[in-house]
Every structure is written in C-alpha cells, then in structure tokens.
Scaffold this motif. Structure first.
Motif, PDB file in Angstrom:
ATOM      1  N   THR A 136       5.321   5.266   3.879  1.00  0.00           N
ATOM      2  CA  THR A 136       4.176   4.641   3.483  1.00  0.00           C
ATOM      3  C   THR A 136       4.312   3.267   4.176  1.00  0.00           C
ATOM      4  O   THR A 136       5.134   2.616   4.730  1.00  0.00           O
ATOM      5  CB  THR A 136       4.208   4.340   1.845  1.00  0.00           C
ATOM      6  N   SER A 192       3.764   0.460   2.683  1.00  0.00           N
ATOM      7  CA  SER A 192       4.557  -0.443   1.996  1.00  0.00           C
ATOM      8  C   SER A 192       5.972  -0.533   2.378  1.00  0.00           C
ATOM      9  O   SER A 192       6.887  -1.504   2.207  1.00  0.00           O
ATOM     10  CB  SER A 192       4.572   0.083   0.293  1.00  0.00           C
ATOM     11  N   SER A 228      -1.397   5.780   8.467  1.00  0.00           N
ATOM     12  CA  SER A 228      -2.986   5.336   8.463  1.00  0.00           C
ATOM     13  C   SER A 228      -2.785   4.124   9.111  1.00  0.00           C
ATOM     14  O   SER A 228      -4.078   3.461   9.222  1.00  0.00           O
ATOM     15  CB  SER A 228      -3.064   5.050   6.904  1.00  0.00           C
ATOM     16  N   LYS A 257       6.167  -2.376   5.446  1.00  0.00           N
ATOM     17  CA  LYS A 257       6.043  -3.769   5.366  1.00  0.00           C
ATOM     18  C   LYS A 257       7.435  -4.171   4.620  1.00  0.00           C
ATOM     19  O   LYS A 257       7.815  -5.396   4.930  1.00  0.00           O
ATOM     20  CB  LYS A 257       4.901  -4.019   4.350  1.00  0.00           C
ATOM     21  N   SER A 302       0.913  -1.238   0.217  1.00  0.00           N
ATOM     22  CA  SER A 302      -0.091  -0.105   0.046  1.00  0.00           C
ATOM     23  C   SER A 302       0.740   1.271  -0.004  1.00  0.00           C
ATOM     24  O   SER A 302       1.759   1.477   0.683  1.00  0.00           O
ATOM     25  CB  SER A 302      -0.866  -0.079   1.217  1.00  0.00           C
ATOM     26  N   ASP A 303       0.544   2.259  -0.808  1.00  0.00           N
ATOM     27  CA  ASP A 303       1.280   3.489  -0.809  1.00  0.00           C
ATOM     28  C   ASP A 303       0.420   4.220   0.231  1.00  0.00           C
ATOM     29  O   ASP A 303       0.870   5.676  -0.067  1.00  0.00           O
ATOM     30  CB  ASP A 303       1.088   4.124  -2.309  1.00  0.00           C
ATOM     31  N   ALA A 304      -0.374   3.976   1.106  1.00  0.00           N
ATOM     32  CA  ALA A 304      -1.144   4.474   1.948  1.00  0.00           C
ATOM     33  C   ALA A 304      -0.003   5.359   2.990  1.00  0.00           C
ATOM     34  O   ALA A 304       0.980   4.544   3.204  1.00  0.00           O
ATOM     35  CB  ALA A 304      -1.890   3.741   2.797  1.00  0.00           C
TER      36      ALA A 304
END
Length: 101
Positions: A27, A29, A8, A32, A2-4
């Motif tokens: 992010t 990502s 978030s 992770k 995710s580029d969130a």
C-alpha cells in the motif's frame, strides 16, 4: 496514511507493483512508512541485476507525486549517495550486515 494500493501512485506500473508486493510493500502507507531508500534496498537485494538508481528515483518521485526527472538536484544527489551505500552493502554480502555482539 493511505491504504490505497501501491500502484495508485504515479509511475508505479504492474512490474514495479509486483516487485514491491513481493518485498512486502502493498500500500501507499507501507511505502510512506519505510521510505524510498528502504524500499529500494529491499528490491536491490531481491533483484540486484534488475534494480538500479532509476528505481530509487522512481520510488521517491512516486512518493512526491511527480516524474522522476522533476526531482530537485539536491534530492537526486542525496539519493545517489544512498544508492552507493546500498550497493556497497550488497557487495560486502550478508555476513557484513550482521553484527555479533
């Protein structure tokens, strides 16, 4: 992945967000990809007096989408071991982390 934005994730507030961004983790990502232990290592070396085991628990919990108190005991034990290794490397200093071949 995710580029969130990193904040978030549950449990990642403005202070942690800013510290993670300073460490190059912007992010979900990014976090992770490197994992909680590497993120903790970066933060510990940047801010040794402000980063403790609870930060590692929080990062791992954020990745799992839970509160850090809900981490299974075996996960906490593994994280404690990793935190000790990071602390030992920090105490040895930068020269011990570089090997000349």
């Amino acid at each position: 992945m995710s580029d969130a934005p990193i904040d978030s994730l549950p449990g990642i507030g403005p202070v942690t967000r800013d510290r993670l961004q300073e460490a190059g983790i912007r992010t979900v990502s990014d976090l992770k990809a490197i994992g909680s232990v590497e993120a903790y290592r970066r933060l510990k070396f940047m801010l040794p007096r402000h980063v403790n085991l609870n930060a590692l628990y929080g990062l791992e919990a954020a990745l799992r989408g839970c509160h850090w108190l809900d981490l299974p005991q075996d996960v906490r034990t593994a994280l404690q071991k990793e935190a000790r290794l990071v602390e030992e490397a920090f105490r040895r200093g930068p020269a011990s982390r570089c090997t000349i071949a």
